[in-house]
Each structure stands twice: as structure tokens, then as C-alpha cells.
Design a protein around this motif. Structure first.
Motif, PDB file in Angstrom:
ATOM      1  N   THR A  24       0.835  -1.208   0.000  1.00 45.98           N
ATOM      2  CA  THR A  24       0.000   0.000   0.000  1.00 45.98           C
ATOM      3  C   THR A  24       0.867   1.254   0.000  1.00 45.98           C
ATOM      4  O   THR A  24       0.596   2.212  -0.742  1.00 45.98           O
ATOM      5  CB  THR A  24      -0.931   0.003   1.223  1.00 45.98           C
ATOM      6  N   GLY A  25       1.908   1.254   0.820  1.00 43.11           N
ATOM      7  CA  GLY A  25       2.800   2.415   0.868  1.00 43.11           C
ATOM      8  C   GLY A  25       3.523   2.636  -0.441  1.00 43.11           C
ATOM      9  O   GLY A  25       3.672   3.785  -0.903  1.00 43.11           O
ATOM     10  N   LEU A  26       3.975   1.558  -1.071  1.00 39.36           N
ATOM     11  CA  LEU A  26       4.664   1.676  -2.358  1.00 39.36           C
ATOM     12  C   LEU A  26       3.734   2.175  -3.451  1.00 39.36           C
ATOM     13  O   LEU A  26       4.118   3.005  -4.286  1.00 39.36           O
ATOM     14  CB  LEU A  26       5.257   0.326  -2.758  1.00 39.36           C
ATOM     15  N   GLN A  27       2.506   1.690  -3.449  1.00 37.08           N
ATOM     16  CA  GLN A  27       1.557   2.121  -4.480  1.00 37.08           C
ATOM     17  C   GLN A  27       1.184   3.592  -4.320  1.00 37.08           C
ATOM     18  O   GLN A  27       1.029   4.315  -5.313  1.00 37.08           O
ATOM     19  CB  GLN A  27       0.321   1.231  -4.454  1.00 37.08           C
ATOM     20  N   GLU A  28       1.081   4.048  -3.093  1.00 34.84           N
ATOM     21  CA  GLU A  28       0.842   5.479  -2.863  1.00 34.84           C
ATOM     22  C   GLU A  28       2.032   6.297  -3.359  1.00 34.84           C
ATOM     23  O   GLU A  28       1.859   7.336  -4.009  1.00 34.84           O
ATOM     24  CB  GLU A  28       0.594   5.745  -1.380  1.00 34.84           C
ATOM     25  N   ARG A  29       3.229   5.819  -3.053  1.00 35.72           N
ATOM     26  CA  ARG A  29       4.445   6.498  -3.511  1.00 35.72           C
ATOM     27  C   ARG A  29       4.495   6.530  -5.033  1.00 35.72           C
ATOM     28  O   ARG A  29       4.816   7.566  -5.638  1.00 35.72           O
ATOM     29  CB  ARG A  29       5.656   5.777  -2.943  1.00 35.72           C
ATOM     30  N   LEU A  30       4.181   5.425  -5.680  1.00 37.99           N
ATOM     31  CA  LEU A  30       4.201   5.361  -7.139  1.00 37.99           C
ATOM     32  C   LEU A  30       3.139   6.278  -7.743  1.00 37.99           C
ATOM     33  O   LEU A  30       3.341   6.848  -8.823  1.00 37.99           O
ATOM     34  CB  LEU A  30       3.991   3.917  -7.598  1.00 37.99           C
ATOM     35  N   GLY A  31       2.001   6.433  -7.047  1.00 37.88           N
ATOM     36  CA  GLY A  31       0.994   7.377  -7.525  1.00 37.88           C
ATOM     37  C   GLY A  31       1.521   8.798  -7.533  1.00 37.88           C
ATOM     38  O   GLY A  31       1.281   9.560  -8.487  1.00 37.88           O
ATOM     39  N   HIS A  32       2.256   9.175  -6.488  1.00 35.25           N
ATOM     40  CA  HIS A  32       2.857  10.509  -6.437  1.00 35.25           C
ATOM     41  C   HIS A  32       3.908  10.664  -7.535  1.00 35.25           C
ATOM     42  O   HIS A  32       4.026  11.735  -8.151  1.00 35.25           O
ATOM     43  CB  HIS A  32       3.506  10.745  -5.067  1.00 35.25           C
ATOM     44  N   ILE A  33       4.669   9.593  -7.776  1.00 32.87           N
ATOM     45  CA  ILE A  33       5.702   9.651  -8.811  1.00 32.87           C
ATOM     46  C   ILE A  33       5.077   9.850 -10.184  1.00 32.87           C
ATOM     47  O   ILE A  33       5.581  10.631 -10.998  1.00 32.87           O
ATOM     48  CB  ILE A  33       6.564   8.371  -8.768  1.00 32.87           C
ATOM     49  N   GLN A  34       3.966   9.154 -10.447  1.00 35.29           N
ATOM     50  CA  GLN A  34       3.308   9.372 -11.737  1.00 35.29           C
ATOM     51  C   GLN A  34       2.819  10.812 -11.870  1.00 35.29           C
ATOM     52  O   GLN A  34       2.952  11.436 -12.925  1.00 35.29           O
ATOM     53  CB  GLN A  34       2.136   8.410 -11.937  1.00 35.29           C
ATOM     54  N   THR A  35       2.269  11.358 -10.790  1.00 30.59           N
ATOM     55  CA  THR A  35       1.813  12.754 -10.817  1.00 30.59           C
ATOM     56  C   THR A  35       2.969  13.693 -11.136  1.00 30.59           C
ATOM     57  O   THR A  35       2.831  14.635 -11.931  1.00 30.59           O
ATOM     58  CB  THR A  35       1.179  13.133  -9.469  1.00 30.59           C
ATOM     59  N   ALA A  36       4.141  13.427 -10.552  1.00 35.28           N
ATOM     60  CA  ALA A  36       5.320  14.244 -10.837  1.00 35.28           C
ATOM     61  C   ALA A  36       5.705  14.155 -12.308  1.00 35.28           C
ATOM     62  O   ALA A  36       6.098  15.160 -12.921  1.00 35.28           O
ATOM     63  CB  ALA A  36       6.477  13.813  -9.949  1.00 35.28           C
ATOM     64  N   HIS A  37       5.591  12.976 -12.893  1.00 30.45           N
ATOM     65  CA  HIS A  37       5.890  12.833 -14.325  1.00 30.45           C
ATOM     66  C   HIS A  37       4.909  13.640 -15.174  1.00 30.45           C
ATOM     67  O   HIS A  37       5.294  14.247 -16.174  1.00 30.45           O
ATOM     68  CB  HIS A  37       5.846  11.356 -14.730  1.00 30.45           C
ATOM     69  N   ILE A  38       3.646  13.643 -14.770  1.00 30.76           N
ATOM     70  CA  ILE A  38       2.640  14.406 -15.514  1.00 30.76           C
ATOM     71  C   ILE A  38       2.925  15.905 -15.406  1.00 30.76           C
ATOM     72  O   ILE A  38       2.957  16.626 -16.413  1.00 30.76           O
ATOM     73  CB  ILE A  38       1.234  14.085 -14.973  1.00 30.76           C
ATOM     74  N   ILE A  39       3.160  16.371 -14.194  1.00 29.82           N
ATOM     75  CA  ILE A  39       3.375  17.803 -13.961  1.00 29.82           C
ATOM     76  C   ILE A  39       4.617  18.299 -14.681  1.00 29.82           C
ATOM     77  O   ILE A  39       4.607  19.366 -15.318  1.00 29.82           O
ATOM     78  CB  ILE A  39       3.500  18.072 -12.443  1.00 29.82           C
ATOM     79  N   HIS A  40       5.698  17.527 -14.597  1.00 31.63           N
ATOM     80  CA  HIS A  40       6.979  17.966 -15.141  1.00 31.63           C
ATOM     81  C   HIS A  40       7.234  17.471 -16.563  1.00 31.63           C
ATOM     82  O   HIS A  40       8.331  17.660 -17.095  1.00 31.63           O
ATOM     83  CB  HIS A  40       8.113  17.525 -14.213  1.00 31.63           C
ATOM     84  N   LYS A  41       6.238  16.835 -17.163  1.00 36.72           N
ATOM     85  CA  LYS A  41       6.306  16.384 -18.556  1.00 36.72           C
ATOM     86  C   LYS A  41       7.512  15.478 -18.811  1.00 36.72           C
ATOM     87  O   LYS A  41       8.223  15.623 -19.806  1.00 36.72           O
ATOM     88  CB  LYS A  41       6.317  17.582 -19.510  1.00 36.72           C
TER      89      LYS A  41
END
Length: 259
Positions: A24-41
Motif C-alpha cells: 500500500t505504501g509503495l503504491q501510494e508512492r508510485l501514484g505521487h511519482i506518476q503525478t510528478a511525471h505528468i506535472i513535469h512532462k
């Protein structure tokens, strides 16, 4: 310069404690990482290779569980189509590379040229020998143009593979996951081990290293793989959350959504 890898170093099948909490903790972390990829293109390419029944699909399922489906794609790679065979072997992968702010996950990949195509005779020796340099050049191009490239190999012993193949036959709802190819490949395990040894020796480069996962315990393998992927992705993208747009904040206050 490439570094060789000994797969026998990844056969302990170690267990993992607190699996569900860690997942669960890793999946939450990976969700934030994907958001960072979206924001920073930013864009990323994650490659999975490994034995049949090694658990690649289960890792991918949990890797992408909390991701926005608009910004990632999973590409299951099978035999090339007649159209794809009429082009260079990398052509079909060029067409599947991610755009900015996207992540592409390859369930098998261009490494088929130096694995299954080599072992099964679908490529000539000249073709698969040339393939190592072609693959290294292709991966270097992706890295040089800003993509994060992660290559994951999931290893299991023959004993583990046989147990999972048996489970696929015994469980009616898993039978679709197995076929004659599994047994043709199993019969040539020694040949595949030779091909894998050469693959690691020639393509485990500084710019695109391999991450080998001990897949003999599925839960431990998932935690190890997701941790390695999260670490590699996070290292290549700013992880500061975006600031709140002042106009949006003002609109929210005006609407009474926030105080």
C-alpha cells in the motif's frame, strides 16, 4: 562497459514481512511519482523480461494499480505481425514509446531479438549478434532524449516455474495463461540461460542497467520490484508537489469550498 550477472545469485526466495502495508505504501508512492511525471512532462520506459510464470504480470498489475490510466500504457509484446516483420525489429517499439508525461510498460520487449529469436532460430546469428549493439544504441538514444529507462528481469528456478505451470493447469481460471510455448521454452532452459548470460554481459550498461528480481516468492518479488522501480523513477523527476494556482485558490474561496 557492460557487467555480467549471475542468475544463481537470485534464487533464495526470501519472504517479506508486512506485505500488504508495504505494498500500500509503495503504491501510494508510485501514484505521487506518476503525478510528478505528468506535472513535469517527463517520460519513462519500464521493461519487464523473465521466465514464463515468473510473476511479471502480477508485478505490473500492482505497479500500475494507483496510476491514472490516461498517462500510462502497458504493452504486452508477442510475436511480430507480418507488417512488423517487414521493418527493422525495433520499429514496432519505436511506435510504442511514451509521449511527454507518460510512462510505457513493456511486458517483454526488444530483448526478444537476443532471447527467443536467437534460441528458436527466428533470427539469424548475424541478426541477433548485431542486435546487442542496436539495442544499446536504441536505449542510449532514449536516455539521451530525457527518458528514464528501467529494465527488470524476473528470475525463478526450474522448480518454482514447474510448480506455477502445474497451478495454471489445475486451476480452470488460470489455464488461459499457459500454452505449448511454455513447454517448448522449458525444454530449452539451458539454451535460454546461455542467451541470458550473453544478454546481461552485452547490455547491462551504465546508462541502462538491469535490475534482477528473485521471483521465487511472489510477494517478496513484488515489493523488491516496485521498490527498485520507485527509486529509479523518483531519482529522475522533481518530487515537490505543485503550488496552488492563486486564481484557483481565489475561486475556491469565493465558492466557499475553502475558508
Amino acid at each position: 562497459m557492460s557487467k555480467s550477472i549471475d542468475l544463481s545469485d537470485y534464487e533464495s526466495g526470501g519472504k517479506v514481512d508486512d506485505y500488504h502495508d508495504r505494498l500500500t505504501g509503495l503504491q501510494e508512492r508510485l501514484g505521487h511519482i506518476q503525478t510528478a511525471h505528468i506535472i513535469h512532462k517527463r517520460r519513462a520506459i519500464i521493461v519487464f523480461e523473465g521466465w514464463d510464470a515468473a510473476g511479471k504480470g502480477g508485478i505490473i498489475k500492482r505497479l500500475t494499480a494507483e496510476w491514472d490510466p490516461r498517462y500510462f500504457e502497458v504493452w504486452p509484446i508477442s510475436a511480430p505481425t507480418p507488417e512488423e516483420l517487414s521493418h527493422h525489429f525495433l520499429w514496432r517499439f519505436w511506435r510504442r514509446l511514451p509521449a511527454q508525461h507518460n510512462i510505457a510498460v513493456f511486458d517483454r520487449s526488444w530483448y526478444g531479438r537476443v532471447l527467443v529469436e536467437r534460441v528458436e532460430g527466428f533470427a539469424s546469428e548475424a541478426e541477433w549478434q548485431r542486435g546487442y549493439d542496436e539495442i544499446n544504441g536504441f536505449e542510449a538514444q532514449q536516455a539521451e532524449t530525457g527518458a528514464t529507462l528501467i529494465k527488470v528481469f524476473v528470475h525463478v528456478t526450474q522448480k518454482t516455474q514447474d510448480r506455477r505451470l502445474r497451478e495454471r493447469i489445475e486451476s480452470p481460471w488460470k489455464r488461459w495463461k499457459t500454452g505449448l510455448d511454455d513447454y517448448r521454452n522449458r525444454a530449452r532452459r539451458a539454451d535460454y540461460l546461455d542467451a541470458m548470460h550473453d544478454m546481461f554481459a552485452r547490455t547491462n550498461t551504465e546508462i541502462a542497467p538491469w535490475v534482477v528480481i528473485d521471483g521465487n516468492d511472489k510477494k517478496a518479488a513484488r515489493i523488491a520490484a516496485l521498490t527498485a522501480i520507485a527509486d529509479a523513477l523518483e531519482a529522475r523527476v522533481p518530487m515537490d508537489p505543485p503550488a496552488l494556482d492563486p486564481e484557483v485558490e481565489a475561486a475556491a474561496r469565493s465558492a466557499g469550498v475553502i475558508d
